[in-house]
Design a protein around this motif. Structure first.
Motif, mmCIF file in Angstrom:
data_model
loop_
_atom_site.group_PDB
_atom_site.id
_atom_site.type_symbol
_atom_site.label_atom_id
_atom_site.label_comp_id
_atom_site.label_asym_id
_atom_site.label_seq_id
_atom_site.Cartn_x
_atom_site.Cartn_y
_atom_site.Cartn_z
ATOM 1 N N THR A 1 -6.004 -5.947 -12.649
ATOM 2 C CA THR A 1 -4.736 -5.303 -13.026
ATOM 3 C C THR A 1 -4.062 -4.692 -11.800
ATOM 4 N N TRP A 2 -4.851 -4.043 -10.960
ATOM 5 C CA TRP A 2 -4.294 -3.441 -9.742
ATOM 6 C C TRP A 2 -3.786 -4.530 -8.807
ATOM 7 N N VAL A 3 -4.529 -5.625 -8.707
ATOM 8 C CA VAL A 3 -4.125 -6.731 -7.834
ATOM 9 C C VAL A 3 -2.777 -7.301 -8.282
ATOM 10 N N LYS A 4 -2.620 -7.516 -9.599
ATOM 11 C CA LYS A 4 -1.356 -8.037 -10.133
ATOM 12 C C LYS A 4 -0.190 -7.116 -9.781
ATOM 13 N N GLY A 5 -0.404 -5.817 -9.971
ATOM 14 C CA GLY A 5 0.645 -4.850 -9.673
ATOM 15 C C GLY A 5 1.026 -4.873 -8.201
ATOM 16 N N CYS A 6 0.033 -4.994 -7.337
ATOM 17 C CA CYS A 6 0.283 -5.038 -5.892
ATOM 18 C C CYS A 6 1.095 -6.276 -5.515
ATOM 19 N N MET A 7 0.749 -7.444 -6.077
ATOM 20 C CA MET A 7 1.457 -8.681 -5.755
ATOM 21 C C MET A 7 2.902 -8.639 -6.264
ATOM 22 N N ASN A 8 3.135 -8.040 -7.413
ATOM 23 C CA ASN A 8 4.500 -7.903 -7.934
ATOM 24 C C ASN A 8 5.361 -7.037 -7.010
ATOM 25 N N LYS A 9 4.764 -5.976 -6.488
ATOM 26 C CA LYS A 9 5.498 -5.106 -5.570
ATOM 27 C C LYS A 9 5.845 -5.851 -4.277
ATOM 28 N N LEU A 10 4.891 -6.647 -3.787
ATOM 29 C CA LEU A 10 5.139 -7.409 -2.560
ATOM 30 C C LEU A 10 6.290 -8.404 -2.741
ATOM 31 N N PHE A 11 6.371 -9.015 -3.923
ATOM 32 C CA PHE A 11 7.444 -9.967 -4.209
ATOM 33 C C PHE A 11 8.812 -9.267 -4.189
ATOM 34 N N LYS A 12 8.900 -8.096 -4.783
ATOM 35 C CA LYS A 12 10.157 -7.353 -4.798
ATOM 36 C C LYS A 12 10.559 -6.906 -3.389
ATOM 37 N N ILE A 13 9.566 -6.513 -2.596
ATOM 38 C CA ILE A 13 9.853 -6.106 -1.214
ATOM 39 C C ILE A 13 10.363 -7.288 -0.412
ATOM 40 N N ALA A 14 9.819 -8.490 -0.687
ATOM 41 C CA ALA A 14 10.271 -9.698 0.005
ATOM 42 C C ALA A 14 11.747 -9.973 -0.290
ATOM 43 N N LEU A 15 12.172 -9.754 -1.526
ATOM 44 C CA LEU A 15 13.580 -9.946 -1.888
ATOM 45 C C LEU A 15 14.481 -8.998 -1.090
ATOM 46 N N LEU A 16 14.048 -7.750 -0.959
ATOM 47 C CA LEU A 16 14.806 -6.771 -0.177
ATOM 48 C C LEU A 16 14.854 -7.184 1.299
ATOM 49 N N ALA A 17 13.738 -7.718 1.798
ATOM 50 C CA ALA A 17 13.664 -8.128 3.195
ATOM 51 C C ALA A 17 14.636 -9.266 3.488
ATOM 52 N N ILE A 18 14.844 -10.152 2.520
ATOM 53 C CA ILE A 18 15.781 -11.264 2.703
ATOM 54 C C ILE A 18 17.203 -10.740 2.884
#
Length: 450
Positions: free
Chosen positions: A314-331
């Motif tokens: 569950t923690w891993v899933k939450g971490c990966m979702n956050k990384l995806f959103k940060i990637a969108l901001l980085a673009i």
């Protein structure tokens, strides 16, 4: 899947807090690194000619090959040591650290003996398409940088230890500190000499060696005395423990080495050293957003390993979702950087180096894809599922150089970026996304789960 008992919830909260601190700390470190890197380009260009600066960049990229003679020891150690720490097995941790230091010293010593005769017998002027009168100076530069880099590689294991203890931000502070010292040294050199490749090379490499030596002495006599490396604790069985996983990382690292470390050489040999300066300047600028994103995902690596070992999906899933959103901001930030690039380059390098808009667009496209692919590569490395990546990496090693040579001859630096996208980034993104989703959902089978 394990139940979320109060103790597990506390562990997850502590892991998240450490991740947040490390991510913020890593970004702060990267900001300082970015500032130093920008200043470094200007200072080195004031000390070296554009041609010699391009040669220096090419030399460094060639010598970096020595960093990959460790057969993946660093990343293998990080995974295994993190696992030992999660299991509170300090004795195993000391065996792992001791074995790593002893084995890497032997490997890098052998690499030095192997490479020295090759360096001495090579005609570097022809190899780098440089003036004939620079051949001897280039040879001495490469030898000195190689010796320093090999010593650094052993001492850099302290950064792996710090990352294993979820202290990523601290592990990344040594480089910007040493870079700042190097810049001061180069400025001082400017009063006594000019356009010396050898002196510039020493100034840019030796300070990092000194900083790492101090860090090793400090941490192994203070916080981490329990796992301080000792020859008596270096055991052959732990070599297998580290390298069984480390060899998989090595293949992945070697493919990255072929893709990225050959770039400057291909441009210098095929076109001229000045083209390396243009390519490197554009890459340094447009890669800034990726550097910041990498700081966040690197900070996430050890926590993901810790959570996966403990079964906290569950923690891993939450971490990966956050990384995806940060990637969108980085673009979004990447596109803003492209919009203001002309203004930035005019202030940064003036009229010494001109970056074509076509090359800038190519780098933006590459970085956008890389922002997505990196998070999946990080996850797979963090959980030790590398077999599929090994196969893909072998294909990259075979394909990249012949395709890159053709593309560089026809399109120059743009062809090199395009080759990197096609051969490296797109396969990473597609296969990394599929395998990550399968592992997290528990549906991975066969090679997808190895």
């Amino acid at each position: 899947m394990q139940m979320n008992s109060p103790s597990n919830i506390n562990i997850a909260e502590l892991r998240t807090k450490k991740l947040n601190r490390n991510a913020i700390g890593s970004i702060a470190v990267k900001l300082s690194t970015m500032l130093v890197e920008f200043i470094k380009v200007s200072i080195l260009l004031s000390y070296l000619s554009v041609e010699k600066y391009g040669i220096w960049l090419t030399i460094v990229s060639i010598v970096l090959w020595s960093h990959h003679f460790d057969l993946g020891l660093g990343t293998g150690l990080k995974y295994k040591l993190t696992e030992a720490i999660a299991q509170n097995d300090i004795t195993r941790g000391k065996h792992l650290v001791s074995t790593a230091y002893v084995s890497i010293s032997i490997i890098m010593g052998a690499a030095l003996l192997l490479l020295l005769p090759i360096i001495v017998s090579t005609n570097w002027s022809d190899m780098l398409n440089a003036p004939v009168d620079l051949n001897t100076e280039i040879m001495y530069c490469i030898i000195s940088i190689l010796v320093v880099f090999i010593c650094q590689f052993v001492l850099e294991l302290i950064t792996i230890v710090l990352k294993s203890y979820q202290r990523t931000a601290i592990s990344e502070v040594f480089k910007p500190i040493s870079n700042a010292i190097s810049l001061v040294v180069v400025i001082i050199l400017g009063f006594f000499s000019h356009d010396s490749l050898f002196m510039a090379s020493l100034a840019m490499t030796v300070p990092y060696l000194v900083v790492l030596l101090i860090a090793n002495i400090w941490y192994f006599t203070k916080q981490y005395r329990d796992i301080r490396p000792s020859r008596e604790f270096a055991k052959i069985e732990y070599v297998k423990d580290i390298y069984s996983l480390g060899l998989k990382f090595f293949v992945n690292q070697f493919s990255a080495l072929v893709v990225f470390s050959t770039a400057n050489f291909l441009l210098s040999h095929t076109i001229n050293p000045s083209e390396v300066s243009t390519y490197s300047t554009a890459n340094t600028y447009y890669n800034l957003v990726v550097i910041f994103f990498t700081a966040i995902i690197v900070a996430s690596s050890t926590p993901i390993t810790d959570a996966f070992v403990r079964g906290d999906i569950t923690w891993v899933k939450g971490c990966m979702n956050k990384l995806f959103k940060i990637a969108l901001l980085a673009i979004v930030l990447e596109l803003i950087m492209f919009a203001i690039s002309d203004f930035t380059f005019s202030i940064w390098v003036g009229n010494k180096i001109s970056v074509p808009s076509s090359l800038a667009i190519a780098f933006v496209m590459y970085n956008i894809l890389a922002l997505f692919s990196q998070q999946y590569n990080l996850f797979l490395a963090s959980v030790g599922k590398m077999n599929l990546n090994v196969i893909i990496s072998c294909c990259k090693i075979v394909l990249f150089i012949p395709v890159a040579v053709i593309m560089v001859k026809r399109f120059g630096a743009i062809g090199l970026v395009a080759t990197t996208i096609i051969i490296n980034t797109i396969p990473n993104l597609v296969f990394g996304y599929i395998q990550t989703k399968m592992i997290i959902s528990g549906t991975a089978r066969g090679i997808w789960n190895k």
